[in-house]
Write an enzyme that holds these catalytic residues in place. Structure first.
Site, PDB file in Angstrom:
ATOM      1  N   SER A 182      46.371  39.564 -43.494  1.00  0.00           N
ATOM      2  CA  SER A 182      45.924  40.803 -44.122  1.00  0.00           C
ATOM      3  C   SER A 182      45.205  41.638 -43.070  1.00  0.00           C
ATOM      4  CB  SER A 182      44.959  40.513 -45.274  1.00  0.00           C
ATOM      5  OG  SER A 182      44.395  41.734 -45.717  1.00  0.00           O
TER       6      SER A 182
ATOM      7  N   ASN B 177      50.172  51.135 -41.024  1.00  0.00           N
ATOM      8  CA  ASN B 177      50.988  51.599 -42.142  1.00  0.00           C
ATOM      9  C   ASN B 177      50.735  50.830 -43.435  1.00  0.00           C
ATOM     10  OD1 ASN B 177      53.732  52.684 -43.334  1.00  0.00           O
ATOM     11  ND2 ASN B 177      53.877  50.452 -43.396  1.00  0.00           N
TER      12      ASN B 177
ATOM     13  N   TYR C 197      42.244  56.177 -53.326  1.00  0.00           N
ATOM     14  CA  TYR C 197      43.314  56.299 -52.332  1.00  0.00           C
ATOM     15  C   TYR C 197      43.175  57.601 -51.526  1.00  0.00           C
ATOM     16  CZ  TYR C 197      48.248  56.453 -50.748  1.00  0.00           C
ATOM     17  OH  TYR C 197      49.403  56.515 -50.016  1.00  0.00           O
TER      18      TYR C 197
ATOM     19  N   ALA D 281      40.487  59.325 -50.945  1.00  0.00           N
ATOM     20  CA  ALA D 281      39.327  59.235 -50.052  1.00  0.00           C
ATOM     21  C   ALA D 281      39.655  58.366 -48.835  1.00  0.00           C
ATOM     22  CB  ALA D 281      38.132  58.663 -50.809  1.00  0.00           C
ATOM     23  N   ALA D 282      40.322  57.238 -49.082  1.00  0.00           N
ATOM     24  CA  ALA D 282      40.670  56.336 -47.971  1.00  0.00           C
ATOM     25  C   ALA D 282      41.660  56.996 -47.021  1.00  0.00           C
ATOM     26  CB  ALA D 282      41.261  55.035 -48.514  1.00  0.00           C
ATOM     27  N   LYS D 283      42.573  57.784 -47.575  1.00  0.00           N
ATOM     28  CA  LYS D 283      43.607  58.407 -46.741  1.00  0.00           C
ATOM     29  C   LYS D 283      43.048  59.566 -45.926  1.00  0.00           C
ATOM     30  CE  LYS D 283      47.325  56.087 -47.151  1.00  0.00           C
ATOM     31  NZ  LYS D 283      47.592  55.135 -46.056  1.00  0.00           N
TER      32      LYS D 283
ATOM     33  N   ARG E 289      58.683  51.403 -53.043  1.00  0.00           N
ATOM     34  CA  ARG E 289      58.190  50.708 -54.245  1.00  0.00           C
ATOM     35  C   ARG E 289      56.855  51.297 -54.696  1.00  0.00           C
ATOM     36  NH1 ARG E 289      55.503  44.845 -52.727  1.00  0.00           N
ATOM     37  NH2 ARG E 289      53.745  45.762 -51.618  1.00  0.00           N
TER      38      ARG E 289
HETATM   39  P1  NAI Z   1      55.191  49.808 -49.568  1.00  0.00           P
HETATM   40  O1  NAI Z   1      54.419  49.216 -50.699  1.00  0.00           O
HETATM   41  O2  NAI Z   1      56.672  49.717 -49.615  1.00  0.00           O
HETATM   42  O3  NAI Z   1      54.711  49.231 -48.176  1.00  0.00           O
HETATM   43  C1  NAI Z   1      53.399  48.858 -47.894  1.00  0.00           C
HETATM   44  C2  NAI Z   1      53.430  47.503 -47.250  1.00  0.00           C
HETATM   45  O4  NAI Z   1      52.105  47.148 -46.848  1.00  0.00           O
HETATM   46  C3  NAI Z   1      53.930  46.413 -48.185  1.00  0.00           C
HETATM   47  O5  NAI Z   1      55.044  45.747 -47.629  1.00  0.00           O
HETATM   48  C4  NAI Z   1      52.721  45.517 -48.360  1.00  0.00           C
HETATM   49  O6  NAI Z   1      53.045  44.151 -48.535  1.00  0.00           O
HETATM   50  C5  NAI Z   1      51.943  45.761 -47.090  1.00  0.00           C
HETATM   51  N1  NAI Z   1      50.526  45.448 -47.249  1.00  0.00           N
HETATM   52  C6  NAI Z   1      49.708  45.759 -48.283  1.00  0.00           C
HETATM   53  N2  NAI Z   1      48.472  45.283 -48.074  1.00  0.00           N
HETATM   54  C7  NAI Z   1      48.486  44.671 -46.865  1.00  0.00           C
HETATM   55  C8  NAI Z   1      47.497  44.010 -46.094  1.00  0.00           C
HETATM   56  N3  NAI Z   1      46.240  43.885 -46.530  1.00  0.00           N
HETATM   57  N4  NAI Z   1      47.853  43.508 -44.892  1.00  0.00           N
HETATM   58  C9  NAI Z   1      49.120  43.630 -44.426  1.00  0.00           C
HETATM   59  N5  NAI Z   1      50.110  44.239 -45.140  1.00  0.00           N
HETATM   60  C10 NAI Z   1      49.789  44.760 -46.328  1.00  0.00           C
HETATM   61  O7  NAI Z   1      54.736  51.355 -49.513  1.00  0.00           O
HETATM   62  P2  NAI Z   1      55.201  52.542 -48.556  1.00  0.00           P
HETATM   63  O8  NAI Z   1      55.524  53.684 -49.414  1.00  0.00           O
HETATM   64  O9  NAI Z   1      56.196  52.088 -47.560  1.00  0.00           O
HETATM   65  O10 NAI Z   1      53.805  52.910 -47.837  1.00  0.00           O
HETATM   66  C11 NAI Z   1      53.551  52.767 -46.450  1.00  0.00           C
HETATM   67  C12 NAI Z   1      52.325  53.569 -46.092  1.00  0.00           C
HETATM   68  O11 NAI Z   1      52.571  54.956 -46.306  1.00  0.00           O
HETATM   69  C13 NAI Z   1      51.094  53.224 -46.924  1.00  0.00           C
HETATM   70  O12 NAI Z   1      49.937  53.304 -46.114  1.00  0.00           O
HETATM   71  C14 NAI Z   1      51.065  54.331 -47.956  1.00  0.00           C
HETATM   72  O13 NAI Z   1      49.784  54.529 -48.492  1.00  0.00           O
HETATM   73  C15 NAI Z   1      51.551  55.493 -47.123  1.00  0.00           C
HETATM   74  N6  NAI Z   1      52.081  56.605 -47.885  1.00  0.00           N
HETATM   75  C16 NAI Z   1      53.245  56.470 -48.593  1.00  0.00           C
HETATM   76  C17 NAI Z   1      53.730  57.546 -49.301  1.00  0.00           C
HETATM   77  C18 NAI Z   1      55.016  57.491 -50.041  1.00  0.00           C
HETATM   78  O14 NAI Z   1      55.432  58.545 -50.569  1.00  0.00           O
HETATM   79  N7  NAI Z   1      55.699  56.363 -50.115  1.00  0.00           N
HETATM   80  C19 NAI Z   1      52.991  58.813 -49.382  1.00  0.00           C
HETATM   81  C20 NAI Z   1      51.826  58.859 -48.548  1.00  0.00           C
HETATM   82  C21 NAI Z   1      51.397  57.786 -47.841  1.00  0.00           C
END
Ligand code: NAI
Length: 302
Positions: free
Chosen positions: A74, A101, A166, A168-170, A201
């Protein structure tokens, strides 16, 4: 057109077991980078853990001839962050690129948000960025080279219902970047923030199906890969993107209004009377650091 390559470069992508992170990892590996695929493998809300998310992406990279290793820590603890970086150093000898990410969601309207909803989201996004970036930056400093990406969101930059934690963190990623770009610049480390948008997802059900089909995560890859390239000297930038649209977004200050003479009191009524001018952003611009913005008050200082 010269191809952007990453031969000899080592990249860490956190949360690379799916969604956007997987796309970044696959493209970097295709372009020659050795990649650490980090993923805890939990659910969208951060619960649970599984090795299969990271393993699957590592298998994909290896199957197409690339080099990758998995890490399952993590990002939200210092021990985890150090281990992510150590995985890169042990397997490939260094870290050139870090893409922060990993992310989770715990959406609730503000008055219903629990302390745990707040803490968990801060732990992964904000503390997570610190926990991985600090050990990575130490390795980058030693090699006088580094590209760091932070992941923000328009939820924080502009606002989105149900995401006080979220958002605030972002938005905090921007503050983090603004300091790191200054502190790490002298070690040839560039730090940028992206605000992606994609059907993953995490956003399932948010966008209507017809729209979601046009929002494949792959459309966010080109900006991130360019910012990670040797030729990019960009630093301290925020880029928003979606479906092939890319735009710089930023924190700016308007020209403002100078009131008084630095001796007499300035009144609330004077602010009220000039509030439209104070709010005006017609000549707004970004500033390279905190001190420079006060050049706008120079007429008062003589
Ligand atoms: P996702 O849920 O497909 O991918 C996030 C990944 O991070 C997952 O595979 C998860 O297992 C992993 N993860 C979560 N907590 C973790 C931890 N403590 N340590 C290691 N890995 C961990 O979501 P997505 O959409 O690919 O998001 C990627 C990034 O982009 C995130 O930071 C999200 O907040 C950001 N984001 C996504 C947007 C979207 O439209 N999908 C919009 C704005 C930001």
């Amino acid at each position: 057109m010269s191809e952007i390559r990453f031969d000899g470069r080592v990249a860490i992508v956190t949360g690379a077991g799916g969604g956007l992170g997987r796309e970044y990892a696959l493209d970097l590996a295709k372009r020659g980078a050795k990649v650490v695929v980090n993923d805890l493998g939990g659910a969208v809300d951060g619960s649970g853990a599984s090795r299969s998310a990271a393993d699957t992406v590592v298998d994909e990279i290896r199957a197409s001839g690339g080099e990758a290793v998995a890490n399952y820590d993590s990002v939200s603890t210092m021990a985890g962050g150090k281990n992510v970086v150590q995985t890169a150093v042990d397997a490939f000898g260094k870290v050139d690129i870090l893409i922060n990410n990993a992310g989770i969601l715990r959406d609730k309207s503000f008055l219903k948000m629990t302390e745990e909803d707040w803490d968990q989201v801060m732990a992964v996004h904000l503390k997570g960025a610190f926990c991985v970036t600090q050990p990575a930056a130490a390795v980058m400093k030693a090699n006088n080279y580094g590209k760091i990406i932070l992941t923000a969101s328009t939820s924080g930059i502009y606002g989105n219902f149900g995401q006080a934690n979220y958002g605030a963190a972002k938005m905090a990623q921007v503050g983090f970047m603004n300091v790191l770009k200054l502190e790490l610049g002298k070690y040839n480390i560039r730090v940028n923030t992206v605000a992606p948008n994609a059907d993953s997802r995490m956003t399932k059900g948010v966008f209507p199906e017809q729209l979601a089909q046009k929002m494949h995560p792959k459309f966010n890859v080109p900006m991130v890969v360019y910012l990670c390239s040797e030729e990019s000297q960009e630093t301290g930038m925020i880029f928003a993107m979606s479906s092939g649209w890319f735009a710089r977004t930023g924190v700016v200050s308007g020209e403002g209004v100078c009131i008084g003479d630095t001796v007499r009191d300035v009144t609330a009524e004077e602010v009220r009377d000039q509030i439209e001018k104070i709010k005006n952003l017609d000549k707004a611009r970004p500033f390279p650091n905190a001190m420079e913005v006060y050049s706008l008050s120079a007429p008062l200082l003589g």
